[in-house]
Motif scaffolding. Structure first.
Motif, PDB file in Angstrom:
ATOM      1  N   LEU A 131     105.705 -36.088  68.326  1.00 41.27           N
ATOM      2  CA  LEU A 131     106.917 -35.932  67.529  1.00 41.27           C
ATOM      3  C   LEU A 131     108.092 -35.352  68.310  1.00 41.27           C
ATOM      4  O   LEU A 131     109.258 -35.485  67.895  1.00 41.27           O
ATOM      5  CB  LEU A 131     106.635 -35.032  66.314  1.00 41.27           C
ATOM      6  N   PHE A 132     107.815 -34.727  69.441  1.00 41.30           N
ATOM      7  CA  PHE A 132     108.847 -33.956  70.132  1.00 41.30           C
ATOM      8  C   PHE A 132     109.996 -34.822  70.657  1.00 41.30           C
ATOM      9  O   PHE A 132     111.171 -34.570  70.359  1.00 41.30           O
ATOM     10  CB  PHE A 132     108.212 -33.159  71.277  1.00 41.30           C
ATOM     11  N   PHE A 133     109.696 -35.838  71.444  1.00 41.77           N
ATOM     12  CA  PHE A 133     110.753 -36.684  71.996  1.00 41.77           C
ATOM     13  C   PHE A 133     111.554 -37.411  70.912  1.00 41.77           C
ATOM     14  O   PHE A 133     112.788 -37.450  70.986  1.00 41.77           O
ATOM     15  CB  PHE A 133     110.179 -37.690  72.998  1.00 41.77           C
ATOM     16  N   PRO A 134     110.900 -38.006  69.892  1.00 37.98           N
ATOM     17  CA  PRO A 134     111.693 -38.649  68.836  1.00 37.98           C
ATOM     18  C   PRO A 134     112.615 -37.676  68.102  1.00 37.98           C
ATOM     19  O   PRO A 134     113.748 -38.040  67.752  1.00 37.98           O
ATOM     20  CB  PRO A 134     110.621 -39.215  67.895  1.00 37.98           C
ATOM     21  N   ALA A 135     112.144 -36.452  67.863  1.00 37.77           N
ATOM     22  CA  ALA A 135     112.994 -35.459  67.194  1.00 37.77           C
ATOM     23  C   ALA A 135     114.229 -35.159  68.041  1.00 37.77           C
ATOM     24  O   ALA A 135     115.353 -35.081  67.529  1.00 37.77           O
ATOM     25  CB  ALA A 135     112.201 -34.182  66.933  1.00 37.77           C
ATOM     26  N   ALA A 136     114.032 -35.010  69.346  1.00 36.77           N
ATOM     27  CA  ALA A 136     115.161 -34.765  70.240  1.00 36.77           C
ATOM     28  C   ALA A 136     116.081 -35.981  70.293  1.00 36.77           C
ATOM     29  O   ALA A 136     117.316 -35.840  70.326  1.00 36.77           O
ATOM     30  CB  ALA A 136     114.650 -34.425  71.641  1.00 36.77           C
ATOM     31  N   ALA A 137     115.495 -37.171  70.290  1.00 37.56           N
ATOM     32  CA  ALA A 137     116.299 -38.403  70.336  1.00 37.56           C
ATOM     33  C   ALA A 137     117.183 -38.539  69.103  1.00 37.56           C
ATOM     34  O   ALA A 137     118.314 -39.034  69.198  1.00 37.56           O
ATOM     35  CB  ALA A 137     115.389 -39.614  70.476  1.00 37.56           C
ATOM     36  N   LEU A 138     116.702 -38.106  67.956  1.00 37.33           N
ATOM     37  CA  LEU A 138     117.507 -38.165  66.731  1.00 37.33           C
ATOM     38  C   LEU A 138     118.751 -37.287  66.850  1.00 37.33           C
ATOM     39  O   LEU A 138     119.854 -37.693  66.461  1.00 37.33           O
ATOM     40  CB  LEU A 138     116.669 -37.739  65.525  1.00 37.33           C
ATOM     41  N   VAL A 139     118.580 -36.089  67.375  1.00 35.56           N
ATOM     42  CA  VAL A 139     119.720 -35.189  67.572  1.00 35.56           C
ATOM     43  C   VAL A 139     120.716 -35.813  68.541  1.00 35.56           C
ATOM     44  O   VAL A 139     121.933 -35.843  68.294  1.00 35.56           O
ATOM     45  CB  VAL A 139     119.251 -33.821  68.104  1.00 35.56           C
ATOM     46  N   LEU A 140     120.206 -36.329  69.639  1.00 41.26           N
ATOM     47  CA  LEU A 140     121.060 -36.931  70.659  1.00 41.26           C
ATOM     48  C   LEU A 140     121.807 -38.140  70.103  1.00 41.26           C
ATOM     49  O   LEU A 140     123.028 -38.286  70.305  1.00 41.26           O
ATOM     50  CB  LEU A 140     120.201 -37.339  71.859  1.00 41.26           C
ATOM     51  N   THR A 141     121.096 -39.001  69.389  1.00 38.80           N
ATOM     52  CA  THR A 141     121.695 -40.218  68.830  1.00 38.80           C
ATOM     53  C   THR A 141     122.816 -39.889  67.860  1.00 38.80           C
ATOM     54  O   THR A 141     123.899 -40.507  67.896  1.00 38.80           O
ATOM     55  CB  THR A 141     120.631 -41.059  68.121  1.00 38.80           C
ATOM     56  N   ARG A 151     128.330 -44.840  76.578  1.00 40.19           N
ATOM     57  CA  ARG A 151     127.794 -44.732  77.936  1.00 40.19           C
ATOM     58  C   ARG A 151     126.541 -43.865  77.962  1.00 40.19           C
ATOM     59  O   ARG A 151     125.642 -44.087  78.772  1.00 40.19           O
ATOM     60  CB  ARG A 151     128.876 -44.133  78.847  1.00 40.19           C
ATOM     61  N   ASN A 152     126.489 -42.877  77.093  1.00 42.63           N
ATOM     62  CA  ASN A 152     125.366 -41.936  77.101  1.00 42.63           C
ATOM     63  C   ASN A 152     124.233 -42.330  76.164  1.00 42.63           C
ATOM     64  O   ASN A 152     123.243 -41.598  76.063  1.00 42.63           O
ATOM     65  CB  ASN A 152     125.879 -40.542  76.738  1.00 42.63           C
ATOM     66  N   ILE A 153     124.369 -43.485  75.493  1.00 42.74           N
ATOM     67  CA  ILE A 153     123.299 -43.932  74.605  1.00 42.74           C
ATOM     68  C   ILE A 153     122.063 -44.340  75.404  1.00 42.74           C
ATOM     69  O   ILE A 153     120.959 -44.450  74.863  1.00 42.74           O
ATOM     70  CB  ILE A 153     123.778 -45.103  73.713  1.00 42.74           C
ATOM     71  N   ILE A 154     122.232 -44.539  76.726  1.00 37.97           N
ATOM     72  CA  ILE A 154     121.119 -44.940  77.590  1.00 37.97           C
ATOM     73  C   ILE A 154     119.964 -43.945  77.537  1.00 37.97           C
ATOM     74  O   ILE A 154     118.802 -44.302  77.723  1.00 37.97           O
ATOM     75  CB  ILE A 154     121.601 -45.119  79.046  1.00 37.97           C
ATOM     76  N   PHE A 155     120.276 -42.681  77.243  1.00 36.78           N
ATOM     77  CA  PHE A 155     119.227 -41.665  77.248  1.00 36.78           C
ATOM     78  C   PHE A 155     118.320 -41.772  76.020  1.00 36.78           C
ATOM     79  O   PHE A 155     117.205 -41.246  76.034  1.00 36.78           O
ATOM     80  CB  PHE A 155     119.847 -40.273  77.325  1.00 36.78           C
TER      81      PHE A 155
END
Length: 404
Positions: A131-141, A151-155
């Motif tokens: 769950l850790f990476f998807p949770a972080a990806a949601l915040v980033l997105t 440009r930063n959506i690549i992460f």
């Protein structure tokens, strides 16, 4: 009383955020406890290898060592960096306070669960960790989309790919597929290397120019694109998706290594030798083409093992770059002068020696056990310096009274 007078005479509003400083921005808990976790994990792993202790962990000792150093330690640093950097990129407030505490608790819980295979079902351990990476990806997105900084959506897909590698590792643990676990671990190593190549190209020339007061080296478009494309192809080919002849894999690795050798040489390490926070970054990046070259040799010959090549990228590139970046980011994001003292300079040198010992030490030390023990001791000393020096920095408010 609501303003703060800085040393340069400027006045800034006093920060009234009542959040515990440790959870005011993601770099604080993840850099501090990620560094501490790497120390604990390596000490436990070395003690196990030397027969000093025995312990049961999810996936078995070797699986646990690979997984926790990559998805536990490196994963924490990657998330801490991205969720802090996105606030700078977007100028929007990133995760903090209770949500950040819960994200950190998720990461910490997964680390603890790995030690409880006799108590918890494997699927609970796996799901908690995944769950850790998807949770972080949601915040980033959310922040990248809101600011329309495409440009930063690549992460985001990169975090998704890391989640897939993590899921593959957990599947390999459940089915006892050692080769699959090794492939997934290599995939994670190379994806993090790709991330380092992307971020290095963006900021290292700027850091070099600013830190040494020399002109910034202009990028060569063909070189920048070719180096990243080459690294992306290495990721795809090395995880075993395509069964290519060894000479083809080796050729791709050698060409990609050559591109990165040219790239890092152009950044002029020789002008950075008096600036620890810059030369350490250069040394870490030099370890990338060295590691790719060794990986290419390992495809064709037994003179270099795959383990030596991979540890050039993990201990050398990742270990040194992470230590240099967390030391730098922690100073900048807490309002301090971006300059380290003799102790952190020594830590960078010690960790560079750890890379040399871990990758090439077998030609000097009588046994691999001595190599592991020496490299571990050097890592612990280097990261221990960071933890001791930065504990008060990361657990106290910014010195300039600003948020973060």
């Amino acid at each position: 009383m609501n303003n703060i007078l800085l040393q340069d005479g400027s006045v800034v509003p006093r920060n009234t955020d009542n959040t515990w400083p440790l959870f005011r921005l993601a770099f604080r808990p993840f850099f501090l406890f990620g560094a501490l976790f790497s120390i604990v994990s390596l000490v436990a792993w070395n003690a196990l290898l030397n027969g000093k202790i025995g312990f049961a962990v999810h996936g078995g000792p070797l699986w646990w060592h690979m997984h926790e150093m990559l998805f536990g330690f490196v994963g924490a640093i990657v998330v801490g960096f991205l969720l802090s950097a996105v606030q700078t990129w977007t100028r929007l407030p990133s995760i903090k306070g209770l949500p950040l505490f819960l994200l950190f608790l998720l990461w910490l819980t997964a680390r603890v669960f790995m030690w409880l295979p006799a108590v918890l079902p494997p699927w609970i351990i796996a799901v908690t960790d995944l769950l850790f990476f998807p949770a972080a990806a949601l915040v980033l997105t959310r922040l990248v989309v809101k600011a329309r900084l495409w440009r930063n959506i690549i992460f985001v897909p990169l975090l998704a790919a890391m989640t897939l590698a993590n899921a593959t590792m957990h599947y390999s643990a459940a089915e006892g597929l050692t080769e699959l676990a090794l492939s997934a671990a290599v995939g994670m190593v190379l994806m993090v290397t790709l991330l380092m190549c992307i971020m290095g190209g963006r900021v290292f020339p700027m850091f070099t120019a600013n830190g040494t007061q020399t002109p910034r080296v202009p990028p060569l478009a063909w070189l920048e694109k070719s180096a990243i494309i080459g690294m992306l192809l290495v990721v795809v080919t090395q995880v075993g998706i395509f069964a290519l002849p060894a000479w083809v894999n080796a050729l791709l690795l050698f060409v990609t290594a050559a591109l990165h050798f040219i790239r890092v040489f152009r950044w002029r390490i020789w002008v950075t030798l008096k600036t620890p926070l810059v030369w350490s970054l250069h040394v870490s990046y030099w370890c990338i083409p060295i590691g790719l070259t060794l990986l290419g040799i390992s495809e064709l010959s037994d003179s270099i093992t795959r383990s030596q090549a991979i540890h050039s990228l993990t201990v050398g590139a990742m270990g040194i770059m992470i230590l240099a970046m967390i030391a730098r980011v922690s100073l900048g994001h807490t309002g301090r002068t971006i300059q380290v003292g003799k102790l952190m300079n020594a830590a960078f040198l010690i960790l560079t020696f750890a890379f040399v010992v871990r990758v090439f030490g077998i030609s000097v030390f009588p046994s691999y056990g001595d190599v592991f023990t020496t490299a571990t001791a050097l890592w612990v000393l280097a990261y221990g310096c960071f933890f001791a020096l930065y504990l008060p920095i990361l657990t106290r408010p910014r010195v300039d009274g600003q948020p973060g």
